[in-house]
Write a protein that holds these residues in place. Structure first.
Motif, PDB file in Angstrom:
ATOM      1  N   ASP A 142      44.098  42.946  41.082  1.00  0.00           N
ATOM      2  CA  ASP A 142      43.906  42.759  39.646  1.00  0.00           C
ATOM      3  C   ASP A 142      43.038  43.871  39.057  1.00  0.00           C
ATOM      4  O   ASP A 142      43.254  44.293  37.906  1.00  0.00           O
ATOM      5  CB  ASP A 142      43.261  41.403  39.375  1.00  0.00           C
ATOM      6  CG  ASP A 142      44.220  40.244  39.623  1.00  0.00           C
ATOM      7  OD1 ASP A 142      45.444  40.472  39.625  1.00  0.00           O
ATOM      8  OD2 ASP A 142      43.733  39.109  39.816  1.00  0.00           O
ATOM      9  N   ARG A 143      42.063  44.360  39.817  1.00  0.00           N
ATOM     10  CA  ARG A 143      41.214  45.448  39.318  1.00  0.00           C
ATOM     11  C   ARG A 143      42.022  46.734  39.151  1.00  0.00           C
ATOM     12  O   ARG A 143      41.831  47.469  38.183  1.00  0.00           O
ATOM     13  CB  ARG A 143      40.034  45.672  40.264  1.00  0.00           C
ATOM     14  CG  ARG A 143      39.008  44.541  40.242  1.00  0.00           C
ATOM     15  CD  ARG A 143      37.779  44.863  41.075  1.00  0.00           C
ATOM     16  NE  ARG A 143      36.812  43.765  41.015  1.00  0.00           N
ATOM     17  CZ  ARG A 143      36.709  42.803  41.922  1.00  0.00           C
ATOM     18  NH1 ARG A 143      37.524  42.803  42.973  1.00  0.00           N
ATOM     19  NH2 ARG A 143      35.814  41.844  41.793  1.00  0.00           N
ATOM     20  N   GLU A 146      43.988  46.410  36.012  1.00  0.00           N
ATOM     21  CA  GLU A 146      43.224  46.675  34.791  1.00  0.00           C
ATOM     22  C   GLU A 146      43.264  48.159  34.432  1.00  0.00           C
ATOM     23  O   GLU A 146      43.391  48.520  33.258  1.00  0.00           O
ATOM     24  CB  GLU A 146      41.777  46.228  34.987  1.00  0.00           C
ATOM     25  CG  GLU A 146      41.597  44.720  35.081  1.00  0.00           C
ATOM     26  CD  GLU A 146      40.192  44.340  35.497  1.00  0.00           C
ATOM     27  OE1 GLU A 146      39.343  45.251  35.593  1.00  0.00           O
ATOM     28  OE2 GLU A 146      39.943  43.139  35.723  1.00  0.00           O
ATOM     29  N   THR A 149      46.705  49.020  33.024  1.00  0.00           N
ATOM     30  CA  THR A 149      46.883  48.546  31.649  1.00  0.00           C
ATOM     31  C   THR A 149      46.239  49.495  30.656  1.00  0.00           C
ATOM     32  O   THR A 149      46.810  49.809  29.601  1.00  0.00           O
ATOM     33  CB  THR A 149      46.288  47.135  31.493  1.00  0.00           C
ATOM     34  OG1 THR A 149      46.965  46.238  32.382  1.00  0.00           O
ATOM     35  CG2 THR A 149      46.450  46.639  30.065  1.00  0.00           C
ATOM     36  N   LEU A 150      45.057  49.995  30.977  1.00  0.00           N
ATOM     37  CA  LEU A 150      44.389  50.958  30.101  1.00  0.00           C
ATOM     38  C   LEU A 150      45.220  52.224  29.952  1.00  0.00           C
ATOM     39  O   LEU A 150      45.340  52.795  28.871  1.00  0.00           O
ATOM     40  CB  LEU A 150      43.007  51.306  30.660  1.00  0.00           C
ATOM     41  CG  LEU A 150      41.966  50.186  30.637  1.00  0.00           C
ATOM     42  CD1 LEU A 150      40.710  50.630  31.376  1.00  0.00           C
ATOM     43  CD2 LEU A 150      41.630  49.787  29.211  1.00  0.00           C
ATOM     44  N   ASP A 182      52.242  44.305  32.002  1.00  0.00           N
ATOM     45  CA  ASP A 182      51.661  43.047  32.492  1.00  0.00           C
ATOM     46  C   ASP A 182      52.706  42.218  33.234  1.00  0.00           C
ATOM     47  O   ASP A 182      52.432  41.668  34.307  1.00  0.00           O
ATOM     48  CB  ASP A 182      51.089  42.236  31.323  1.00  0.00           C
ATOM     49  CG  ASP A 182      49.769  42.800  30.822  1.00  0.00           C
ATOM     50  OD1 ASP A 182      49.114  43.543  31.581  1.00  0.00           O
ATOM     51  OD2 ASP A 182      49.402  42.504  29.674  1.00  0.00           O
TER      52      ASP A 182
END
Length: 229
Positions: A142-143, A146, A149-150, A182
């Motif tokens: 998940d990290r 992140e 996504t950025l 996502d």
């Protein structure tokens, strides 16, 4: 010139070095060059976060990052050597110089191939290499997500055409709006769970890998639909 493509990277620094060399040599408009610039920024950010110990399991997170990037570099190496790369990468490799395809499409097609196919396999490879069970990787997965996504947000901001190109931006907006990082990331984790459950059933495992590869390749072909008249 050999930038190290084809040799398995040993560290995230190795990956960054190879991608920087590729960036220096590829024409800026080349579809692979467009994706490479995006992915280089992702990898540099992951390298920074690893150095800052922002991951829960640094050893596993490093292994995942290297194996993840290694699948992209292996696809490029296969193409250069005349071997058949995975189906998920073939649309971008074949269309990389095609007129009528916007740079944003090249970037998203590469992200689609890498997240939709490579990420799930890299997760399973990491579990096998480190002896971790799959759930142990979820937090660091998940990290990494992140960061991705950025980067997707930055790609859309930098590559989406301005108001002077609205005749093309309308279909482009529709095309890229139908794809979501996502959702792709969630699907990658679901695929990793399925592959992990099938890891000891070789024929079923290989069939699932093949079908995943083909499905992601199909999405890539849609993302690279030429939009210029």
């Amino acid at each position: 010139m050999d930038e190290g493509i084809g040799r398995e990277p040993a560290s995230v620094g190795d990956v960054v070095g190879v991608m920087r060399a590729m960036e220096a040599q590829l024409p800026a408009a080349d579809g692979i060059a467009v994706f490479n610039r995006v992915y280089l920024s992702v990898t540099e950010e992951i390298e920074r976060r690893l150095a800052a110990a922002e991951f829960g399991d640094l050893a596993a997170a490093t292994e995942l990052s290297v194996r993840f990037a290694g699948r992209y570099l292996a696809a490029i190496a296969d193409d250069r050597a005349g071997r058949r790369p995975p189906a998920c990468w073939r649309p971008l490799l074949r269309m990389r110089g095609r007129s009528g395809v916007h740079p944003l499409q090249f970037a998203l097609a590469g992200i689609n191939a890498h997240i939709g196919h490579d990420l799930a396999l890299a997760v399973v490879d990491t579990c096998r290499a480190t002896g971790r069970e799959l759930p142990a990787l979820k937090a660091d997965f998940d990290r990494v997500g992140e960061v991705l996504t950025l980067i997707e947000e930055r790609v859309r901001e930098e590559l989406m055409p301005g108001p002077d190109l609205l005749d093309r931006a309308d279909p482009l907006t529709h095309l890229v709006g139908s794809w979501s990082l996502d959702r792709a990331r969630d699907a990658a984790w679901a695929a990793a769970r399925l592959l992990w459950a099938l890891r000891d059933i070789e024929d079923a495992y290989e069939e699932c890998v093949g079908r995943l590869d083909a499905a992601v390749g199909l999405i890539g072909r849609f993302l690279l639909t030429p939009l210029d008249r």
